[in-house]
Design a protein around this motif. Structure first.
Motif, PDB file in Angstrom:
ATOM      1  N   HIS A   1      93.162  16.309 -18.823  1.00  0.00           N
ATOM      2  CA  HIS A   1      93.737  17.537 -18.253  1.00  0.00           C
ATOM      3  C   HIS A   1      94.951  17.185 -17.395  1.00  0.00           C
ATOM      4  N   TYR A   2      94.805  16.140 -16.599  1.00  0.00           N
ATOM      5  CA  TYR A   2      95.904  15.667 -15.755  1.00  0.00           C
ATOM      6  C   TYR A   2      97.083  15.208 -16.615  1.00  0.00           C
ATOM      7  N   LEU A   3      96.778  14.423 -17.655  1.00  0.00           N
ATOM      8  CA  LEU A   3      97.846  13.851 -18.475  1.00  0.00           C
ATOM      9  C   LEU A   3      98.549  14.912 -19.324  1.00  0.00           C
ATOM     10  N   THR A   4      97.836  15.947 -19.718  1.00  0.00           N
ATOM     11  CA  THR A   4      98.482  17.034 -20.464  1.00  0.00           C
ATOM     12  C   THR A   4      99.550  17.710 -19.615  1.00  0.00           C
ATOM     13  N   ILE A   5      99.235  17.917 -18.344  1.00  0.00           N
ATOM     14  CA  ILE A   5     100.221  18.514 -17.432  1.00  0.00           C
ATOM     15  C   ILE A   5     101.418  17.582 -17.258  1.00  0.00           C
ATOM     16  N   GLN A   6     101.157  16.275 -17.129  1.00  0.00           N
ATOM     17  CA  GLN A   6     102.265  15.327 -17.000  1.00  0.00           C
ATOM     18  C   GLN A   6     103.108  15.300 -18.286  1.00  0.00           C
ATOM     19  N   GLN A   7     102.444  15.463 -19.432  1.00  0.00           N
ATOM     20  CA  GLN A   7     103.174  15.478 -20.697  1.00  0.00           C
ATOM     21  C   GLN A   7     104.107  16.679 -20.767  1.00  0.00           C
ATOM     22  N   ILE A   8     103.657  17.833 -20.280  1.00  0.00           N
ATOM     23  CA  ILE A   8     104.501  19.021 -20.255  1.00  0.00           C
ATOM     24  C   ILE A   8     105.650  18.825 -19.270  1.00  0.00           C
ATOM     25  N   ARG A   9     105.372  18.185 -18.134  1.00  0.00           N
ATOM     26  CA  ARG A   9     106.416  17.930 -17.126  1.00  0.00           C
ATOM     27  C   ARG A   9     107.530  17.049 -17.672  1.00  0.00           C
ATOM     28  N   LEU A  10     107.131  15.930 -18.314  1.00  0.00           N
ATOM     29  CA  LEU A  10     108.113  14.927 -18.722  1.00  0.00           C
ATOM     30  C   LEU A  10     108.555  15.079 -20.170  1.00  0.00           C
ATOM     31  N   GLY A  11     107.841  15.894 -20.946  1.00  0.00           N
ATOM     32  CA  GLY A  11     108.250  16.164 -22.318  1.00  0.00           C
ATOM     33  C   GLY A  11     108.270  14.918 -23.186  1.00  0.00           C
ATOM     34  N   GLU A  12     109.299  14.799 -24.031  1.00  0.00           N
ATOM     35  CA  GLU A  12     109.389  13.692 -24.980  1.00  0.00           C
ATOM     36  C   GLU A  12     109.673  12.355 -24.305  1.00  0.00           C
ATOM     37  N   ARG A  13     110.011  12.381 -23.033  1.00  0.00           N
ATOM     38  CA  ARG A  13     110.238  11.126 -22.315  1.00  0.00           C
ATOM     39  C   ARG A  13     108.955  10.305 -22.196  1.00  0.00           C
ATOM     40  N   LEU A  14     107.795  10.974 -22.207  1.00  0.00           N
ATOM     41  CA  LEU A  14     106.525  10.309 -21.942  1.00  0.00           C
ATOM     42  C   LEU A  14     105.741  10.056 -23.225  1.00  0.00           C
ATOM     43  N   THR A  15     105.314   8.806 -23.392  1.00  0.00           N
ATOM     44  CA  THR A  15     104.430   8.431 -24.491  1.00  0.00           C
ATOM     45  C   THR A  15     103.115   7.902 -23.893  1.00  0.00           C
ATOM     46  N   ILE A  16     101.997   8.453 -24.353  1.00  0.00           N
ATOM     47  CA  ILE A  16     100.689   8.038 -23.863  1.00  0.00           C
ATOM     48  C   ILE A  16      99.899   7.453 -25.034  1.00  0.00           C
ATOM     49  N   THR A  17      99.356   6.250 -24.847  1.00  0.00           N
ATOM     50  CA  THR A  17      98.566   5.584 -25.882  1.00  0.00           C
ATOM     51  C   THR A  17      97.150   5.369 -25.365  1.00  0.00           C
ATOM     52  N   TYR A  18      96.167   5.788 -26.174  1.00  0.00           N
ATOM     53  CA  TYR A  18      94.761   5.601 -25.814  1.00  0.00           C
ATOM     54  C   TYR A  18      94.172   4.493 -26.685  1.00  0.00           C
ATOM     55  N   ASP A  19      93.841   3.380 -26.083  1.00  0.00           N
ATOM     56  CA  ASP A  19      93.188   2.276 -26.780  1.00  0.00           C
ATOM     57  C   ASP A  19      91.766   2.159 -26.230  1.00  0.00           C
ATOM     58  N   VAL A  20      90.932   3.136 -26.600  1.00  0.00           N
ATOM     59  CA  VAL A  20      89.598   3.235 -25.997  1.00  0.00           C
ATOM     60  C   VAL A  20      88.479   3.148 -27.028  1.00  0.00           C
ATOM     61  N   GLY A  21      88.813   2.996 -28.304  1.00  0.00           N
ATOM     62  CA  GLY A  21      87.787   2.878 -29.327  1.00  0.00           C
ATOM     63  C   GLY A  21      86.896   4.115 -29.394  1.00  0.00           C
ATOM     64  N   THR A  22      85.768   3.964 -30.040  1.00  0.00           N
ATOM     65  CA  THR A  22      84.833   5.083 -30.178  1.00  0.00           C
ATOM     66  C   THR A  22      83.431   4.731 -29.709  1.00  0.00           C
ATOM     67  N   LYS A  23      83.208   3.485 -29.269  1.00  0.00           N
ATOM     68  CA  LYS A  23      81.864   3.085 -28.840  1.00  0.00           C
ATOM     69  C   LYS A  23      81.828   2.907 -27.323  1.00  0.00           C
ATOM     70  N   ASP A  24      80.634   2.806 -26.810  1.00  0.00           N
ATOM     71  CA  ASP A  24      80.390   2.531 -25.380  1.00  0.00           C
ATOM     72  C   ASP A  24      80.922   3.619 -24.449  1.00  0.00           C
ATOM     73  N   HIS A  25      81.154   4.806 -24.969  1.00  0.00           N
ATOM     74  CA  HIS A  25      81.650   5.876 -24.096  1.00  0.00           C
ATOM     75  C   HIS A  25      80.543   6.460 -23.219  1.00  0.00           C
ATOM     76  N   ASP A  26      79.308   5.973 -23.423  1.00  0.00           N
ATOM     77  CA  ASP A  26      78.213   6.417 -22.562  1.00  0.00           C
ATOM     78  C   ASP A  26      78.077   5.536 -21.316  1.00  0.00           C
ATOM     79  N   ILE A  27      78.869   4.476 -21.236  1.00  0.00           N
ATOM     80  CA  ILE A  27      78.838   3.602 -20.056  1.00  0.00           C
ATOM     81  C   ILE A  27      79.269   4.397 -18.831  1.00  0.00           C
ATOM     82  N   LEU A  28      78.543   4.206 -17.741  1.00  0.00           N
ATOM     83  CA  LEU A  28      78.797   4.983 -16.534  1.00  0.00           C
ATOM     84  C   LEU A  28      79.952   4.407 -15.730  1.00  0.00           C
ATOM     85  N   ILE A  29      80.727   5.315 -15.130  1.00  0.00           N
ATOM     86  CA  ILE A  29      81.921   4.955 -14.386  1.00  0.00           C
ATOM     87  C   ILE A  29      82.000   5.839 -13.145  1.00  0.00           C
ATOM     88  N   PRO A  30      82.499   5.342 -12.028  1.00  0.00           N
ATOM     89  CA  PRO A  30      82.688   6.207 -10.858  1.00  0.00           C
ATOM     90  C   PRO A  30      83.677   7.330 -11.193  1.00  0.00           C
TER      91      PRO A  30
END
Length: 248
Positions: free
Chosen positions: A120-149
């Protein structure tokens, strides 16, 4: 008629009775003291736990997104330009962002939930900066149940924009990488901005509260089993790395 053996037994009982009574009394008193000690110790542990939980929640509420001010300016700009579709999109994501932030009370959440919240935060930043901003997600598809603060990923990405990407002219890039091994989870947030890490940088004495907040929450949750660090990238930019024990 009282026999000699009976008489001896009675004398023995009479002599041993006070001793046995004293031993029994001391045993009862010792048992009561042990019960009192365990009761007080349990109360102390409970109070310490409540104190840590209170301190942790207070640390959570210290996270006030820097981008809120930029988002308000973005909303005003879109309204003036009558870009209704983009304006509605920004307000929708801002609403979901704030709803998650102020309703959450858990100490740990699944990584998938933290990632969705940060988007949600990054979508707003993408609208702010437009084509200047490139975001890459290298998070795979496993272990997303691991707990994080909660707010950990969002805080790292916010720091990347605030201290590095927003200062750069031209194309800016952000990479979010999440990996695991048998015991630990690794989260990296990498930018190509112009942020510089001072010599002898120490998170505990850093001016920004974001990293210190993460460090403090990690200490409360994991002790010395978790770490936070910043690395300068040779070609420009900063890499933030956090490591914590795997919990599901």
């Amino acid at each position: 008629m009282v026999t000699f053996n009976l008489y001896t037994a009675l004398i023995t009982i009479a002599m041993l009775a006070p001793i046995i009574g004293s031993i029994t009394l001391f045993s009862i008193l010792a048992f009561e003291r042990e019960i009192d000690f365990l009761t007080h110790e349990n109360q102390r542990i409970h109070l310490e736990k409540e104190l840590k939980e209170s301190e942790y929640l207070q640390l959570n509420q210290q996270i006030h997104p820097h981008f809120l001010f930029n988002t308000i300016n973005l909303v005003l700009g879109l309204a003036r330009l009558q870009k209704t579709e983009q304006l509605i999109k920004v307000l929708e994501h801002l609403s979901l962002f704030l709803k998650f932030k102020y309703q959450l009370r858990e100490q740990l959440i699944p990584f998938s939930q933290e990632l969705d919240y940060t988007k949600h935060y990054l979508t707003i930043q993408q609208i702010r900066l437009g084509e200047r901003l490139t975001i890459t997600y290298d998070v795979g598809t496993k272990d997303h149940d691991i707990l994080i603060p909660p707010y950990l990923l969002q805080t790292l990405t916010e720091n990347a924009f605030k201290h590095s990407l927003e200062k750069k002219v031209g194309q800016v890039e952000l990479v979010i990488r999440f990996t695991t091994d048998e015991t630990n989870a690794y989260l990296e947030v990498i930018d190509n901005g112009i942020g510089e890490i001072p010599a002898n940088f120490d998170i505990d004495s850093s001016s920004g509260h974001g990293l210190r907040n993460i460090q403090s929450r990690f200490s409360l949750l994991f002790g010395k089993d978790a770490s936070v660090q910043l690395d300068q990238i040779q070609d420009g930019g900063v890499k933030a790395i956090v490591i914590w024990p795997i919990k599901r």
